[in-house]
Design a protein around this motif. Structure first.
Motif, mmCIF file in Angstrom:
data_model
loop_
_atom_site.group_PDB
_atom_site.id
_atom_site.type_symbol
_atom_site.label_atom_id
_atom_site.label_comp_id
_atom_site.label_asym_id
_atom_site.label_seq_id
_atom_site.Cartn_x
_atom_site.Cartn_y
_atom_site.Cartn_z
ATOM 1 N N LEU A 134 4.865 6.981 7.847
ATOM 2 C CA LEU A 134 6.183 7.136 7.230
ATOM 3 C C LEU A 134 6.206 8.300 6.249
ATOM 4 N N ALA A 135 5.067 8.570 5.610
ATOM 5 C CA ALA A 135 4.997 9.721 4.703
ATOM 6 C C ALA A 135 5.224 11.016 5.476
ATOM 7 N N MET A 136 4.678 11.092 6.696
ATOM 8 C CA MET A 136 4.917 12.268 7.542
ATOM 9 C C MET A 136 6.381 12.337 7.969
ATOM 10 N N GLN A 137 6.975 11.184 8.258
ATOM 11 C CA GLN A 137 8.383 11.121 8.639
ATOM 12 C C GLN A 137 9.265 11.659 7.513
ATOM 13 N N VAL A 138 8.985 11.242 6.290
ATOM 14 C CA VAL A 138 9.767 11.677 5.131
ATOM 15 C C VAL A 138 9.632 13.182 4.909
ATOM 16 N N ALA A 139 8.433 13.703 5.129
ATOM 17 C CA ALA A 139 8.217 15.147 4.962
ATOM 18 C C ALA A 139 9.049 15.939 5.963
ATOM 19 N N ALA A 140 9.084 15.472 7.202
ATOM 20 C CA ALA A 140 9.754 16.215 8.269
ATOM 21 C C ALA A 140 11.266 15.984 8.313
ATOM 22 N N VAL B 221 4.774 20.899 -0.006
ATOM 23 C CA VAL B 221 5.561 19.703 0.294
ATOM 24 C C VAL B 221 4.633 18.499 0.276
ATOM 25 N N ALA B 222 4.987 17.500 -0.512
ATOM 26 C CA ALA B 222 4.186 16.276 -0.567
ATOM 27 C C ALA B 222 5.110 15.069 -0.580
ATOM 28 N N THR B 223 4.643 13.987 0.038
ATOM 29 C CA THR B 223 5.454 12.770 0.098
ATOM 30 C C THR B 223 4.579 11.539 -0.135
ATOM 31 N N MET B 224 5.221 10.460 -0.549
ATOM 32 C CA MET B 224 4.584 9.153 -0.649
ATOM 33 C C MET B 224 5.568 8.093 -0.158
ATOM 34 N N VAL B 225 5.050 7.074 0.503
ATOM 35 C CA VAL B 225 5.880 5.954 0.935
ATOM 36 C C VAL B 225 5.130 4.656 0.656
ATOM 37 N N GLU B 226 5.862 3.693 0.127
ATOM 38 C CA GLU B 226 5.304 2.388 -0.210
ATOM 39 C C GLU B 226 5.658 1.393 0.890
ATOM 40 N N VAL B 227 4.646 0.752 1.449
ATOM 41 C CA VAL B 227 4.851 -0.304 2.449
ATOM 42 C C VAL B 227 4.436 -1.628 1.822
ATOM 43 N N LEU B 228 5.327 -2.595 1.860
ATOM 44 C CA LEU B 228 5.096 -3.889 1.224
ATOM 45 C C LEU B 228 4.851 -4.988 2.256
ATOM 46 N N GLY B 229 4.064 -5.989 1.838
ATOM 47 C CA GLY B 229 3.860 -7.154 2.689
ATOM 48 C C GLY B 229 2.437 -7.376 3.146
ATOM 49 N N SER B 230 1.604 -6.337 3.056
ATOM 50 C CA SER B 230 0.222 -6.465 3.523
ATOM 51 C C SER B 230 -0.594 -5.258 3.070
ATOM 52 N N THR B 231 -1.920 -5.444 3.021
ATOM 53 C CA THR B 231 -2.840 -4.329 2.772
ATOM 54 C C THR B 231 -3.723 -4.112 4.001
ATOM 55 N N THR C 101 0.838 -1.194 0.000
ATOM 56 C CA THR C 101 0.000 0.000 0.000
ATOM 57 C C THR C 101 0.876 1.249 0.000
ATOM 58 N N ILE C 102 0.315 2.350 -0.473
ATOM 59 C CA ILE C 102 1.043 3.624 -0.527
ATOM 60 C C ILE C 102 0.371 4.630 0.393
ATOM 61 N N GLY C 103 1.176 5.278 1.220
ATOM 62 C CA GLY C 103 0.680 6.342 2.088
ATOM 63 C C GLY C 103 1.165 7.679 1.577
ATOM 64 N N MET C 104 0.377 8.722 1.760
ATOM 65 C CA MET C 104 0.753 10.052 1.289
ATOM 66 C C MET C 104 0.613 11.091 2.388
ATOM 67 N N TYR C 105 1.330 12.194 2.207
ATOM 68 C CA TYR C 105 1.209 13.334 3.111
ATOM 69 C C TYR C 105 1.333 14.600 2.284
ATOM 70 N N LEU C 106 0.436 15.542 2.514
ATOM 71 C CA LEU C 106 0.487 16.854 1.874
ATOM 72 C C LEU C 106 0.488 17.904 2.962
ATOM 73 N N HIS C 107 1.547 18.723 2.993
ATOM 74 C CA HIS C 107 1.643 19.747 4.024
ATOM 75 C C HIS C 107 0.581 20.815 3.794
ATOM 76 N N SER C 108 0.222 21.516 4.855
ATOM 77 C CA SER C 108 -0.874 22.485 4.801
ATOM 78 C C SER C 108 -0.644 23.621 3.807
ATOM 79 N N ASN C 109 0.618 23.900 3.469
ATOM 80 C CA ASN C 109 0.898 24.978 2.508
ATOM 81 C C ASN C 109 0.856 24.499 1.053
ATOM 82 N N ASN C 110 0.578 23.200 0.858
ATOM 83 C CA ASN C 110 0.513 22.607 -0.485
ATOM 84 C C ASN C 110 1.827 22.748 -1.262
#
Length: 298
Positions: free
Chosen positions: A178-184, A157-167, A146-155
């Motif tokens: 993890l998307a929030m982790q990558v943004a920060a 900064v955006a990130t995506m992270v792919e997690v494998l092994g389960s849905t 599955t893919i998780g995303m994060y979009l910062h409030s100012n539009n």
């Protein structure tokens, strides 16, 4: 056609059409291009567009994600409703048509025989600023994940992270975390194994030079280097980073904990982080110098 292109900066096909519509009359052809906004748009093409927005979206039940950076010259234009809609439209288009790169995207059909590059030309003419699509990332899960995303409030900064092994819901929650982790925390790599050997050697050489300057005994260099490299991995590699929510845990521990809750072995696949204008040299206007120049010319 060549002369008209040089004069207006418009594309070859537009110039051919202008001459055709004007029965070969050069002056009328130039007027035709200006009326259509094409010549105006082309003249703005060299301006630095370092403001703008990022658009991000995850589709298909979390298996497809897209981030795109659309740039303008000013933040004022980036907040325009038309620009916001353009950015959202680019995300949807990239998700559906899967272009290989920006050039490929610009050459794709948008609607009614119009290409993406034609759409941008129209927007430049309408809005009055240079508008570009600088880059995009499209992730499609291959297998179970599955893919998780994060979009910062100012539009911006955006990130995506792919997690494998389960849905499982816990895998989805981890991907978003993890998307929030990558943004920060801005990791450059997912794991330490992904760090190129030349990058690693450069870091080691920098550390060795520091030790030389500090006149540390060479007998203890390797031990100190090992510690410095661990610090480098902790800063640069996602799974080695300290968790932004609880800095006693590393991301690899967080992944293991979520995996236990999901009843599966989870791993981190790919990641993407796009920040508007990152790496673009912005033009800095010196108002005092401009005023002095104007007064000097008066």
């Amino acid at each position: 056609v060549k002369e008209l292109r040089e004069l207006t900066g418009a594309g070859m096909l537009d110039c051919k059409k202008a001459l055709s519509e004007s029965a070969g009359d050069f002056v009328k052809a130039e007027e035709w291009l200006r009326k259509k906004g094409i010549a105006k748009a082309a003249s703005k093409g060299s301006r630095v567009a370092a403001e703008g927005l990022v658009g991000v979206e995850v589709q298909n039940g979390g298996t497809l994600g897209v981030i795109v950076e659309v740039n303008s010259e000013t933040d004022f234009v980036a907040r325009n409703d038309d620009f916001v809609k353009l950015t959202a439209g680019m995300v949807s288009h990239i998700a559906k048509h899967s272009p290989k790169d920006v050039d490929g995207l610009l050459d794709q059909s948008w609607a009614e025989g119009k290409k993406v590059k034609d759409l941008l030309t129209e927007k430049v003419a309408t809005i009055g600023e240079n508008i570009t699509v600088r880059r995009f990332v499209r992730l499609q899960v291959d297998g179970v994940g599955t893919i998780g995303m994060y979009l910062h409030s100012n539009n911006k900064v955006a990130t995506m992270v792919e997690v494998l092994g389960s849905t499982h819901a816990e895998a989805e929650a981890l991907a978003k975390e993890l998307a929030m982790q990558v943004a920060a925390a801005k990791p450059v790599y997912v794991t330490r194994e992904q760090v190129p050997s030349d990058v690693l050697e450069k870091e080691k050489e920098i550390f060795r030079e520091e030790l030389r300057m500090q006149k540390k005994p060479e007998a203890i260099w390797e031990k100190i280097l090992s510690g410095k490299l661990e610090k480098f991995y902790e800063q640069s590699c996602l799974v080695d980073q300290l968790w932004i929510r609880e800095d006693k845990k590393k991301i690899r521990d967080v992944v293991a904990e979520f995996g236990k809750k999901a009843g599966a072995t989870l791993s981190v696949g790919r990641m993407a982080r796009i920040e508007v204008g990152e790496g673009v040299e912005k033009k800095k206007d010196d108002l005092a110098a401009e005023v002095a120049k104007t007064l000097g010319q008066a």
